[in-house]
Design a protein around this motif. Sequence first.
Motif, PDB file in Angstrom:
ATOM      1  N   VAL A 199       0.826  -1.213   0.000  1.00  0.00           N
ATOM      2  CA  VAL A 199       0.000   0.000   0.000  1.00  0.00           C
ATOM      3  C   VAL A 199       0.855   1.256   0.000  1.00  0.00           C
ATOM      4  CG1 VAL A 199      -1.730   1.288   1.303  1.00  0.00           C
ATOM      5  CG2 VAL A 199      -1.889  -1.190   1.153  1.00  0.00           C
ATOM      6  N   ASN A 200       1.971   1.238   0.765  1.00  0.00           N
ATOM      7  CA  ASN A 200       2.769   2.445   0.946  1.00  0.00           C
ATOM      8  C   ASN A 200       4.120   2.367   0.253  1.00  0.00           C
ATOM      9  OD1 ASN A 200       1.099   3.922   3.189  1.00  0.00           O
ATOM     10  ND2 ASN A 200       1.235   1.796   3.842  1.00  0.00           N
ATOM     11  N   ASP A 201       4.280   1.381  -0.651  1.00  0.00           N
ATOM     12  CA  ASP A 201       5.540   1.218  -1.372  1.00  0.00           C
ATOM     13  C   ASP A 201       6.706   1.083  -0.402  1.00  0.00           C
ATOM     14  OD1 ASP A 201       7.144   0.925  -3.571  1.00  0.00           O
ATOM     15  OD2 ASP A 201       7.466   3.078  -3.854  1.00  0.00           O
ATOM     16  N   GLY A 202       6.467   0.324   0.670  1.00  0.00           N
ATOM     17  CA  GLY A 202       7.514   0.077   1.651  1.00  0.00           C
ATOM     18  C   GLY A 202       7.830   1.254   2.548  1.00  0.00           C
ATOM     19  N   ASP A 203       7.008   2.347   2.486  1.00  0.00           N
ATOM     20  CA  ASP A 203       7.290   3.543   3.267  1.00  0.00           C
ATOM     21  C   ASP A 203       6.341   3.628   4.448  1.00  0.00           C
ATOM     22  OD1 ASP A 203       8.178   5.984   4.126  1.00  0.00           O
ATOM     23  OD2 ASP A 203       6.866   7.112   2.769  1.00  0.00           O
ATOM     24  N   PHE A 204       6.884   3.488   5.659  1.00  0.00           N
ATOM     25  CA  PHE A 204       6.087   3.650   6.866  1.00  0.00           C
ATOM     26  C   PHE A 204       6.297   5.035   7.477  1.00  0.00           C
ATOM     27  CE2 PHE A 204       6.100  -0.917   6.464  1.00  0.00           C
ATOM     28  CZ  PHE A 204       4.870  -1.297   6.954  1.00  0.00           C
ATOM     29  N   SER A 205       7.051   5.896   6.773  1.00  0.00           N
ATOM     30  CA  SER A 205       7.307   7.226   7.316  1.00  0.00           C
ATOM     31  C   SER A 205       6.055   8.080   7.356  1.00  0.00           C
ATOM     32  CB  SER A 205       8.380   7.935   6.480  1.00  0.00           C
ATOM     33  OG  SER A 205       7.927   8.117   5.141  1.00  0.00           O
ATOM     34  N   SER A 206       5.041   7.714   6.547  1.00  0.00           N
ATOM     35  CA  SER A 206       3.801   8.487   6.541  1.00  0.00           C
ATOM     36  C   SER A 206       3.134   8.480   7.906  1.00  0.00           C
ATOM     37  CB  SER A 206       2.841   7.930   5.487  1.00  0.00           C
ATOM     38  OG  SER A 206       2.532   6.574   5.763  1.00  0.00           O
ATOM     39  N   VAL A 207       3.489   7.476   8.745  1.00  0.00           N
ATOM     40  CA  VAL A 207       2.896   7.395  10.084  1.00  0.00           C
ATOM     41  C   VAL A 207       3.262   8.630  10.901  1.00  0.00           C
ATOM     42  CG1 VAL A 207       2.888   6.065  12.230  1.00  0.00           C
ATOM     43  CG2 VAL A 207       2.884   4.884  10.038  1.00  0.00           C
ATOM     44  N   VAL A 208       4.475   9.156  10.735  1.00  0.00           N
ATOM     45  CA  VAL A 208       4.931  10.309  11.520  1.00  0.00           C
ATOM     46  C   VAL A 208       4.835  11.615  10.745  1.00  0.00           C
ATOM     47  CG1 VAL A 208       6.449   8.907  12.949  1.00  0.00           C
ATOM     48  CG2 VAL A 208       7.320   9.855  10.816  1.00  0.00           C
ATOM     49  N   ASP A 209       4.508  11.564   9.441  1.00  0.00           N
ATOM     50  CA  ASP A 209       4.340  12.792   8.667  1.00  0.00           C
ATOM     51  C   ASP A 209       3.042  13.476   9.057  1.00  0.00           C
ATOM     52  OD1 ASP A 209       6.709  12.430   7.312  1.00  0.00           O
ATOM     53  OD2 ASP A 209       5.770  11.358   5.635  1.00  0.00           O
ATOM     54  N   ASP A 210       3.123  14.801   9.244  1.00  0.00           N
ATOM     55  CA  ASP A 210       1.930  15.542   9.679  1.00  0.00           C
ATOM     56  C   ASP A 210       1.026  15.905   8.522  1.00  0.00           C
ATOM     57  OD1 ASP A 210       2.765  15.459  12.320  1.00  0.00           O
ATOM     58  OD2 ASP A 210       3.969  17.281  12.105  1.00  0.00           O
ATOM     59  N   HIS A 211       1.611  16.081   7.349  1.00  0.00           N
ATOM     60  CA  HIS A 211       0.791  16.556   6.231  1.00  0.00           C
ATOM     61  C   HIS A 211       1.269  15.911   4.939  1.00  0.00           C
ATOM     62  CE1 HIS A 211      -1.293  19.290   3.443  1.00  0.00           C
ATOM     63  NE2 HIS A 211      -2.090  19.578   4.470  1.00  0.00           N
ATOM     64  N   TYR A 212       0.365  15.828   3.981  1.00  0.00           N
ATOM     65  CA  TYR A 212       0.679  15.212   2.687  1.00  0.00           C
ATOM     66  C   TYR A 212       1.846  15.908   2.012  1.00  0.00           C
ATOM     67  CZ  TYR A 212       0.153  14.092  -2.270  1.00  0.00           C
ATOM     68  OH  TYR A 212       0.376  13.732  -3.569  1.00  0.00           O
ATOM     69  N   PHE A 213       1.928  17.253   2.119  1.00  0.00           N
ATOM     70  CA  PHE A 213       2.986  17.997   1.431  1.00  0.00           C
ATOM     71  C   PHE A 213       4.361  17.747   2.048  1.00  0.00           C
ATOM     72  CE2 PHE A 213      -0.783  20.679   0.455  1.00  0.00           C
ATOM     73  CZ  PHE A 213      -0.763  20.520  -0.922  1.00  0.00           C
ATOM     74  N   GLU A 214       4.400  17.143   3.230  1.00  0.00           N
ATOM     75  CA  GLU A 214       5.675  16.820   3.865  1.00  0.00           C
ATOM     76  C   GLU A 214       6.048  15.344   3.698  1.00  0.00           C
ATOM     77  OE1 GLU A 214       5.264  17.906   7.902  1.00  0.00           O
ATOM     78  OE2 GLU A 214       5.053  20.058   7.506  1.00  0.00           O
ATOM     79  N   SER A 215       5.275  14.636   2.917  1.00  0.00           N
ATOM     80  CA  SER A 215       5.474  13.191   2.779  1.00  0.00           C
ATOM     81  C   SER A 215       6.275  12.840   1.531  1.00  0.00           C
ATOM     82  CB  SER A 215       4.113  12.483   2.717  1.00  0.00           C
ATOM     83  OG  SER A 215       3.453  12.815   1.513  1.00  0.00           O
ATOM     84  N   ARG A 216       6.774  11.618   1.526  1.00  0.00           N
ATOM     85  CA  ARG A 216       7.493  11.120   0.350  1.00  0.00           C
ATOM     86  C   ARG A 216       6.546  10.905  -0.816  1.00  0.00           C
ATOM     87  NH1 ARG A 216      10.840   5.478   0.170  1.00  0.00           N
ATOM     88  NH2 ARG A 216       8.736   4.644  -0.033  1.00  0.00           N
ATOM     89  N   SER A 217       5.296  10.559  -0.504  1.00  0.00           N
ATOM     90  CA  SER A 217       4.313  10.316  -1.568  1.00  0.00           C
ATOM     91  C   SER A 217       4.129  11.541  -2.446  1.00  0.00           C
ATOM     92  CB  SER A 217       2.970   9.909  -0.956  1.00  0.00           C
ATOM     93  OG  SER A 217       3.096   8.715  -0.233  1.00  0.00           O
ATOM     94  N   PHE A 218       4.121  12.743  -1.844  1.00  0.00           N
ATOM     95  CA  PHE A 218       3.955  13.965  -2.623  1.00  0.00           C
ATOM     96  C   PHE A 218       5.111  14.144  -3.601  1.00  0.00           C
ATOM     97  CE2 PHE A 218       4.930  18.511  -3.133  1.00  0.00           C
ATOM     98  CZ  PHE A 218       3.788  18.918  -3.801  1.00  0.00           C
ATOM     99  N   VAL A 219       6.335  13.884  -3.117  1.00  0.00           N
ATOM    100  CA  VAL A 219       7.509  14.024  -3.989  1.00  0.00           C
ATOM    101  C   VAL A 219       7.459  13.005  -5.123  1.00  0.00           C
ATOM    102  CG1 VAL A 219      10.026  13.793  -4.077  1.00  0.00           C
ATOM    103  CG2 VAL A 219       8.936  15.022  -2.186  1.00  0.00           C
ATOM    104  N   GLN A 220       7.022  11.779  -4.804  1.00  0.00           N
ATOM    105  CA  GLN A 220       6.983  10.729  -5.826  1.00  0.00           C
ATOM    106  C   GLN A 220       6.017  11.068  -6.953  1.00  0.00           C
ATOM    107  OE1 GLN A 220       6.109   7.331  -3.305  1.00  0.00           O
ATOM    108  NE2 GLN A 220       8.163   6.512  -3.632  1.00  0.00           N
ATOM    109  N   GLU A 221       4.962  11.824  -6.650  1.00  0.00           N
ATOM    110  CA  GLU A 221       3.999  12.194  -7.691  1.00  0.00           C
ATOM    111  C   GLU A 221       4.649  13.002  -8.805  1.00  0.00           C
ATOM    112  OE1 GLU A 221       0.986  11.204  -7.925  1.00  0.00           O
ATOM    113  OE2 GLU A 221       0.773  10.238  -5.978  1.00  0.00           O
TER     114      GLU A 221
END
Length: 690
Positions: A35-57
């Motif tokens: 689901v998270n492409d092996g990234d569990f850092s989203s658990v501690v990210d406060d906002h979407y714009f600070e996440s790795r997922s936003f950069v990957q887009e």
Amino acid sequence: MKKYSHSIITKIVVLIIAVLCVMGIMKSFINGEIVNDGDFSSVVDDHYFESRSFVQESENLIGTLTTLIEEYKNEEYIKSGGTIDEDEWKDEEENLLLDYQHHSNSYNPALSREKNYETFKQEYAAEISQAKDRMIQEDLEDFYFLMQRLEDYEAPLFYASDGENVFSNTKLTDKEQFKSYPSYMIAEDYQREFFPNKVEQNEYLYRITDHLNELNPENTVMYLAFTEETLNAQIEEWESNKAIATKNLYYIAWFLLGFILSFVYLVLVTGRKSFKDHDVHLYAANKLYNDINIAACIFLILLWGTWMAEVSNKIDLFFFPITFPIVTIGLLLILSLVKHVKNKTLIKHTLFFSIIYTLVKFVGDVYRSGSTGVKTVLIVIGYPLLIALTFFIFPITIGIAAWFAYKKVKSFKALQDGVETIKDGNIHHRIEVNGKGEFAGLASDINSITDGLKKAVDNELKSERLKTELITNVSHDIRTPLTSIITYVDLLKNDKDSAKTDGYIEVLDRKSKRLKLLTDDLFEAAKATSGNIPVSLEKIDIVSLITQGLGEVNDKVAVMDLDFKVNHPNEKVYVTADGKLLWRSIENLLSNIFNYALEGSRVYIDIVDLGDEILITFKNISATELNITADELMERFKRGDESRTSQGSGLGLSIAGNLIEIQKGKFDIHVDGDLFKARIYLPKHQSSNE
């Protein structure tokens, strides 16, 4: 005994719990990775714009645009050779030049490099042109691939240009138009602008700026923008994935806690029967060398990863059947290592250590276990030299020699006393002589002789017991029908009633046939045991033999209501045997089944090709409890029912075994509860064209 059994059950239960906890950790991690492409850092990210997922887009899109603008530009530019890298072309040209030097008659080592190069360019003009065309074609293929990738991007909106070439999926061309959207990225001149400002706090932003820094700031611009609809969908998906990642992380934590507790318990009790037991018990499974054990654990990890990759589309279906046995075996291997740690044999019980130890021991044994002549020569020559070299410590040298002589005299005395004891009739006495010398070897040989003597005595006792049982059983089995015959003959003499005499005659006929069967079986057993039977080995189709034989006894099968299941290979199976003797052996086994099998049960006949041998297995369920061992069943006049009420003679299995051995085969039986299994091994017939 109950306490020990409970301990075993507890260990098994805790082991299963540990295995399930490991599987839970692995499954939760896989779910989070999917689901998270092996990234569990989203658990501690406060906002979407600070996440790795936003950069990957945006990362892949920006990288593609950067490559197109700075390297490929357009189709005409590629065809003109503008994308050919100088270093790559030098390498390609150097390879062609080497080929020219080795294969062309025009190459002259006496000429200068420049002249040879000019000749090379003229002679290899076609090859040089082909090499350039190939490199251009490869770049064109990459260009078309990247352009196709751009067509797949519907979001975000993008516009990139170097003043001549434009790549875009929108009609927007002005950066102010892109700034009207709720999130955008602007790269123009030497400026980098990200909105909202939270994006600049993203720790993964460098992956985008690294691509943007490759752009020529003087003439290149790149704009990206996310529409509100797209952004809302991405934020919603990110929040959903964050919830899943959080849940899986909690699962991992709980499973990890369960594994730690169960594993600590297993570490404490493994190798011990109870907490009060301080001894470490090693079993057959712990004989695997520890370094091989570690290699096996690594192999299991790689095997699991490979299989999971193979079934990546159906992980939920295959996860348990693949993971459970692998994790179970892996934990058992680890617990085996724990046992050796407790036993202080972690290093000693490795293949590497064993090899080194064996080599060192071998070198020592060569000296210690040499022939008497070699040792005598070494002592005669070596001892005077030792005395000469150690003259200043002469008393010590004498002391060592005396100690060595005392040990040898002591060993000889133990040998002498042991032989006297054995000579007096104590054949159970063992001579104990330590070391690896001649005396130790002689003691071992004498012990072997006593072992053989004990075995011979035991065999003789067993033979005497069998003879006694044979006489008793033969007397009993023959006397019963013989008594009936005598009784009914007397009845026939005194009773003239024809109605009764017919019944007497029928009984006489049955008892006489029973008596004949017993005497025939006894005679055949004697011949089979002595081996005095002519054997004519030939090629036999074993499947056909058994199938035809079952047809002949179909009436008995019907009476017993038995269901015969014959399993055999699809192709023909041939054995080398005597047809008559082989059928007699099989007939005895079938007769045994008819006498002792449970009515209405199934009988299995399996024919298996083992390569050089053919295995024929007969399996049936006994009608009575088999409270007798397989060895006892193979003895003469032994029956499955100790009451001896069945019609068998007790010789069938013994005869079958002897007949199979005469045909160069092997025969054995196995008893497991009420399951009776007989196995026949026969040589496979090898045709001349094999």
